[in-house]
Design a protein around this motif. Structure first.
Motif, PDB file in Angstrom:
ATOM      1  N   VAL A 335      56.756  49.782  33.024  1.00  0.00           N
ATOM      2  CA  VAL A 335      57.505  50.700  31.940  1.00  0.00           C
ATOM      3  C   VAL A 335      58.617  49.875  31.128  1.00  0.00           C
ATOM      4  CG1 VAL A 335      57.001  52.842  33.032  1.00  0.00           C
ATOM      5  CG2 VAL A 335      59.105  51.483  33.748  1.00  0.00           C
ATOM      6  N   THR A 336      58.825  48.705  31.554  1.00  0.00           N
ATOM      7  CA  THR A 336      59.823  47.852  30.972  1.00  0.00           C
ATOM      8  C   THR A 336      59.103  46.630  30.255  1.00  0.00           C
ATOM      9  OG1 THR A 336      60.241  46.669  33.072  1.00  0.00           O
ATOM     10  CG2 THR A 336      61.680  48.697  32.572  1.00  0.00           C
ATOM     11  N   CYS A 337      59.811  46.306  29.210  1.00  0.00           N
ATOM     12  CA  CYS A 337      59.002  45.274  28.071  1.00  0.00           C
ATOM     13  C   CYS A 337      58.973  44.073  28.832  1.00  0.00           C
ATOM     14  CB  CYS A 337      59.714  45.332  27.002  1.00  0.00           C
ATOM     15  SG  CYS A 337      59.842  46.733  25.923  1.00  0.00           S
ATOM     16  N   ALA A 338      59.844  43.418  29.568  1.00  0.00           N
ATOM     17  CA  ALA A 338      59.858  42.030  30.016  1.00  0.00           C
ATOM     18  C   ALA A 338      58.473  41.942  30.931  1.00  0.00           C
ATOM     19  CB  ALA A 338      61.030  41.720  30.838  1.00  0.00           C
ATOM     20  N   PRO A 339      58.161  42.350  31.950  1.00  0.00           N
ATOM     21  CA  PRO A 339      57.179  42.331  33.051  1.00  0.00           C
ATOM     22  C   PRO A 339      55.797  42.448  32.166  1.00  0.00           C
ATOM     23  CG  PRO A 339      58.366  44.477  33.598  1.00  0.00           C
ATOM     24  CD  PRO A 339      59.416  43.606  32.375  1.00  0.00           C
ATOM     25  N   ILE A 340      55.912  43.721  31.153  1.00  0.00           N
ATOM     26  CA  ILE A 340      54.928  44.022  30.319  1.00  0.00           C
ATOM     27  C   ILE A 340      54.529  42.734  29.589  1.00  0.00           C
ATOM     28  CG2 ILE A 340      53.668  45.380  28.494  1.00  0.00           C
ATOM     29  CD1 ILE A 340      55.049  47.705  29.765  1.00  0.00           C
ATOM     30  N   ASP A 341      55.221  42.173  28.929  1.00  0.00           N
ATOM     31  CA  ASP A 341      55.046  41.329  27.938  1.00  0.00           C
ATOM     32  C   ASP A 341      54.416  39.898  28.792  1.00  0.00           C
ATOM     33  OD1 ASP A 341      55.570  42.321  25.808  1.00  0.00           O
ATOM     34  OD2 ASP A 341      57.674  41.733  25.824  1.00  0.00           O
ATOM     35  N   ALA A 342      55.148  39.564  30.069  1.00  0.00           N
ATOM     36  CA  ALA A 342      54.824  38.633  30.877  1.00  0.00           C
ATOM     37  C   ALA A 342      53.430  38.692  31.488  1.00  0.00           C
ATOM     38  CB  ALA A 342      55.545  38.484  31.969  1.00  0.00           C
ATOM     39  N   ARG A 343      52.912  39.988  31.742  1.00  0.00           N
ATOM     40  CA  ARG A 343      51.713  39.943  32.334  1.00  0.00           C
ATOM     41  C   ARG A 343      50.713  39.930  31.239  1.00  0.00           C
ATOM     42  NH1 ARG A 343      50.481  45.652  35.324  1.00  0.00           N
ATOM     43  NH2 ARG A 343      51.902  44.441  36.975  1.00  0.00           N
ATOM     44  N   LEU A 344      50.851  40.431  29.875  1.00  0.00           N
ATOM     45  CA  LEU A 344      49.868  40.430  28.784  1.00  0.00           C
ATOM     46  C   LEU A 344      49.757  38.803  28.385  1.00  0.00           C
ATOM     47  CD1 LEU A 344      51.176  43.508  26.592  1.00  0.00           C
ATOM     48  CD2 LEU A 344      48.912  43.217  27.781  1.00  0.00           C
ATOM     49  N   GLN A 408      50.268  27.781  31.310  1.00  0.00           N
ATOM     50  CA  GLN A 408      51.538  27.952  30.732  1.00  0.00           C
ATOM     51  C   GLN A 408      52.180  29.054  30.919  1.00  0.00           C
ATOM     52  OE1 GLN A 408      53.096  24.692  29.743  1.00  0.00           O
ATOM     53  NE2 GLN A 408      50.699  23.748  30.097  1.00  0.00           N
ATOM     54  N   ALA A 409      51.731  30.121  30.920  1.00  0.00           N
ATOM     55  CA  ALA A 409      52.155  31.645  30.952  1.00  0.00           C
ATOM     56  C   ALA A 409      53.222  31.529  32.199  1.00  0.00           C
ATOM     57  CB  ALA A 409      51.105  32.677  31.213  1.00  0.00           C
ATOM     58  N   SER A 410      54.236  32.242  31.983  1.00  0.00           N
ATOM     59  CA  SER A 410      55.360  32.212  32.778  1.00  0.00           C
ATOM     60  C   SER A 410      54.908  32.847  34.307  1.00  0.00           C
ATOM     61  CB  SER A 410      56.665  32.848  32.434  1.00  0.00           C
ATOM     62  OG  SER A 410      56.216  34.372  32.063  1.00  0.00           O
ATOM     63  N   VAL A 413      52.659  30.112  36.023  1.00  0.00           N
ATOM     64  CA  VAL A 413      53.701  29.048  36.121  1.00  0.00           C
ATOM     65  C   VAL A 413      54.280  29.066  37.493  1.00  0.00           C
ATOM     66  CG1 VAL A 413      55.651  27.636  35.416  1.00  0.00           C
ATOM     67  CG2 VAL A 413      53.732  27.839  34.017  1.00  0.00           C
ATOM     68  N   ASP A 414      55.018  30.417  37.511  1.00  0.00           N
ATOM     69  CA  ASP A 414      55.726  30.963  38.755  1.00  0.00           C
ATOM     70  C   ASP A 414      54.790  30.803  40.071  1.00  0.00           C
ATOM     71  OD1 ASP A 414      57.919  30.966  37.255  1.00  0.00           O
ATOM     72  OD2 ASP A 414      57.702  33.081  37.004  1.00  0.00           O
ATOM     73  N   LEU A 415      53.644  31.244  39.927  1.00  0.00           N
ATOM     74  CA  LEU A 415      52.656  31.287  40.689  1.00  0.00           C
ATOM     75  C   LEU A 415      52.486  30.007  41.595  1.00  0.00           C
ATOM     76  CD1 LEU A 415      50.858  33.252  42.509  1.00  0.00           C
ATOM     77  CD2 LEU A 415      49.128  32.840  40.825  1.00  0.00           C
ATOM     78  N   ALA A 416      52.196  28.792  40.698  1.00  0.00           N
ATOM     79  CA  ALA A 416      51.675  27.468  40.618  1.00  0.00           C
ATOM     80  C   ALA A 416      52.876  26.890  41.343  1.00  0.00           C
ATOM     81  CB  ALA A 416      51.461  26.792  39.581  1.00  0.00           C
ATOM     82  N   VAL A 417      54.108  27.041  41.176  1.00  0.00           N
ATOM     83  CA  VAL A 417      55.436  26.432  41.724  1.00  0.00           C
ATOM     84  C   VAL A 417      55.414  26.837  43.140  1.00  0.00           C
ATOM     85  CG1 VAL A 417      57.781  26.178  41.566  1.00  0.00           C
ATOM     86  CG2 VAL A 417      56.441  26.122  39.597  1.00  0.00           C
ATOM     87  N   SER A 418      55.286  28.087  43.203  1.00  0.00           N
ATOM     88  CA  SER A 418      55.417  28.945  44.572  1.00  0.00           C
ATOM     89  C   SER A 418      54.261  28.358  45.573  1.00  0.00           C
ATOM     90  CB  SER A 418      55.858  30.096  44.820  1.00  0.00           C
ATOM     91  OG  SER A 418      54.867  31.112  44.258  1.00  0.00           O
ATOM     92  N   TRP A 419      53.063  27.868  45.241  1.00  0.00           N
ATOM     93  CA  TRP A 419      51.773  27.830  45.919  1.00  0.00           C
ATOM     94  C   TRP A 419      52.128  26.944  47.049  1.00  0.00           C
ATOM     95  CZ3 TRP A 419      47.726  30.858  44.561  1.00  0.00           C
ATOM     96  CH2 TRP A 419      46.622  30.190  44.995  1.00  0.00           C
ATOM     97  N   ASP A 420      51.282  27.372  48.049  1.00  0.00           N
ATOM     98  CA  ASP A 420      50.985  26.681  49.356  1.00  0.00           C
ATOM     99  C   ASP A 420      49.705  26.571  49.617  1.00  0.00           C
ATOM    100  OD1 ASP A 420      51.194  25.575  51.874  1.00  0.00           O
ATOM    101  OD2 ASP A 420      52.453  27.175  52.628  1.00  0.00           O
ATOM    102  N   ASN A 421      49.128  25.617  49.753  1.00  0.00           N
ATOM    103  CA  ASN A 421      47.750  25.552  50.314  1.00  0.00           C
ATOM    104  C   ASN A 421      47.152  25.436  51.555  1.00  0.00           C
ATOM    105  OD1 ASN A 421      46.666  24.839  47.632  1.00  0.00           O
ATOM    106  ND2 ASN A 421      47.132  22.766  47.704  1.00  0.00           N
ATOM    107  N   ALA A 422      48.547  25.623  52.226  1.00  0.00           N
ATOM    108  CA  ALA A 422      48.342  26.061  54.014  1.00  0.00           C
ATOM    109  C   ALA A 422      47.415  24.648  54.396  1.00  0.00           C
ATOM    110  CB  ALA A 422      47.961  27.466  54.226  1.00  0.00           C
ATOM    111  N   GLU A 423      47.567  23.636  54.124  1.00  0.00           N
ATOM    112  CA  GLU A 423      46.829  22.728  54.599  1.00  0.00           C
ATOM    113  C   GLU A 423      46.872  22.276  56.240  1.00  0.00           C
ATOM    114  OE1 GLU A 423      47.990  19.295  52.470  1.00  0.00           O
ATOM    115  OE2 GLU A 423      47.046  19.840  50.402  1.00  0.00           O
TER     116      GLU A 423
END
Length: 486
Positions: A335-344, A408-410, A413-423
């Motif tokens: 219902v709020t613009c910021a998360p809607i824009d980020a998802r789109l 490049q989408a935020s 990018v956030d997902l890639a930064v926090s990623w853990d391959n659990a090697e």
């Protein structure tokens, strides 16, 4: 139903059944799970199996029915779909070593809201257990104002939520939330009157279960949640002010512990607060009439397939976790613009990057239901094949990370930064578990040679012991001239 069978076996059965009066008791006797008395009469009808009796020559024979132990899963699933609970009573000692009657104990209580087994769970839907705590005050002689606390646990994934509803529309908001959640079991305080819990008569879907009122006490609730999460305060979780939410949260957590006494609940690591303004409010009528996740006007089980719904049209996910997340997004629009824009923005980039999207989907196809696999391991009910399924899933993580790192989408990018391959976890499983591991731990042959010195030593003793016996047998045949000697 009275009976005159005073044998040790039936005395043992009655003692165990006394603690599980509301469940159908699957009582292990040799290669069968047997049911007696009222359980047998009811189960024989629900399962469409023959009803016989114990000690037919008696004036009061005991009704009896049974199912083979190796086929119990299908029968348990059928009873659960009928809204019943099942207590699984096993022989907990070797009959060959038992002195007298074999000791038996209930090792698992199956209830519709606490299932963790993949055989019983729909892969694309959550299996929610919920509890409601309520409070009301008389505003005038003809009007009462209610407040409700709602807590939910998805035992198979460890998701744990609290929320509250206040004001004149509190009950309508509660019922709409229950329509979105579609819980399989719903708990409330026993002894409550219709005046105290008016919503109970409005709920038709879940199995409603009255539980001791002491489970819903506020002080006990604070203590229970603090002990579970090993904290001195609930403030860090943001739920310390939710009095009714904490009461319901304590009750739902207590129910899981009572029904799964041997299971660790360490996979429930945090409690989250859900606020009514976090998402668009979709009432139960809207959800039904728009056919978001269930087809309207269809009652047969086969027609409930999501093909007939908005979810069925949109769901092109390749993992069970993705399908459940999409379902959640449809029922709780932003219902709020910021998360809607980020998802789109993220969706648009993936739409444009066709090659990247195809490679991501290819990598995701080998990812199993990690959230439920990890929960099964934490609960101590995972089998070797579950561990191998986790390893297969982890093997895809590096490829997914590689594809995400170029976007490049935020959100991505956030997902890639926090990623853990659990090697480290992948390597542990790779070094420890044989590729062709059996389904059951009891079958053995799970660990690789060289992984654990003590296991290697025991295997060597077993192999050499057999060789020594074979050599002795050959030697004695030669000495005695008896070719058939064993």
């Amino acid at each position: 139903m009275a009976d005159t069978d005073g044998t040790p076996l039936m005395r043992q059965y009655r003692d165990i059944k006394q603690a599980y009066r509301d469940a159908i008791l699957f009582f292990r006797v040799g290669d069968f799970y047997e049911m007696f008395q009222e359980d047998a009469i009811e189960a024989s009808k629900l399962l469409s199996i023959a009803l016989t009796s114990r000690d037919k020559s008696s004036e009061t024979p005991i009704p009896l029915c049974g199912v083979p132990y190796h086929a119990a899963t299908n029968y348990i699933a059928k009873l659960l779909r009928a809204g019943r609970t099942v207590a699984l009573c096993e022989q907990v000692e070797d009959p060959k070593l038992a002195k007298g009657l074999v000791r038996r104990e209930v090792v698992r209580l199956y209830t519709p809201g606490t299932l963790i087994d993949s055989e019983f769970l729909p892969s694309t839907e959550s299996n929610v257990l919920a509890a409601v705590a309520s409070r009301f005050r008389a505003v005038s002689p003809d009007r009462k104002e209610y407040a409700f606390g709602l807590a939910t646990i998805e035992v198979s994934t460890g998701e744990y939520w609290l929320c509250e509803f206040h004001g004149p529309l509190a009950q309508a908001a509660l019922l709409d939330e229950l329509a979105r959640l579609d819980p399989k079991e719903l708990l409330y305080a026993e002894g409550s009157t219709t005046e105290e819990q008016p919503w109970v008569n409005e709920v038709t879907g879940p199995r409603c279960c009255a539980q001791p009122a002491t489970w819903f006490e506020l002080e006990t609730g604070h203590t229970r949640l603090q002990e579970h999460f090993h904290v001195h305060s609930l403030e860090a979780f943001g739920c310390h002010t939710l009095t009714l939410g904490i009461q319901a949260g304590a009750a739902v957590l207590r129910y899981v512990r009572e029904t799964q006494p041997s299971a660790s609940l360490d996979h429930i690591r945090q409690v989250r607060v859900r606020h009514p303004h976090d998402a668009m409010h979709l009432d139960s009528v809207t959800i039904r009439n728009l056919e978001l996740v269930k087809p309207a006007g269809r009652t047969d089980e086969s027609s409930s397939h999501s093909t007939y719904t908005l979810l069925g049209v949109l769901d092109r996910t390749v993992t069970a976790m993705g399908s459940r997340l999409l379902r959640e997004w449809l029922l709780r629009p932003l219902v709020t613009c910021a998360p809607i824009d980020a998802r789109l923005t993220a969706v648009d980039e993936l739409k444009q990057q066709i090659d990247t999207r195809v490679r991501l989907r290819t990598a995701l196809r080998t990812v199993q239901d990690i959230s439920r696999l990890c929960s099964r391991m934490s609960l101590g009910v995972a089998n070797p094949r579950d561990v191998l399924a986790l390893k297969l899933s982890l093997s895809s993580l590096p490829a997914i990370q590689t594809e995400l790192s170029g976007l490049q989408a935020s959100l991505l990018v956030d997902l890639a930064v926090s990623w853990d391959n659990a090697e480290d976890l992948y390597e542990l499983i790779e070094q420890a578990i044989v590729v062709e591991a059996p389904v059951s731990v009891r079958d053995g042959g799970i660990l690789k040679d060289g992984y654990h010195p003590d296991v290697d030593e025991l295997r060597k003793a077993s192999r050499e012991g057999k060789g020594w016996i074979a050599g002795l047998e050959a030697k004695e045949r030669a000495r005695t001239g008896v070719e058939s000697l064993k």
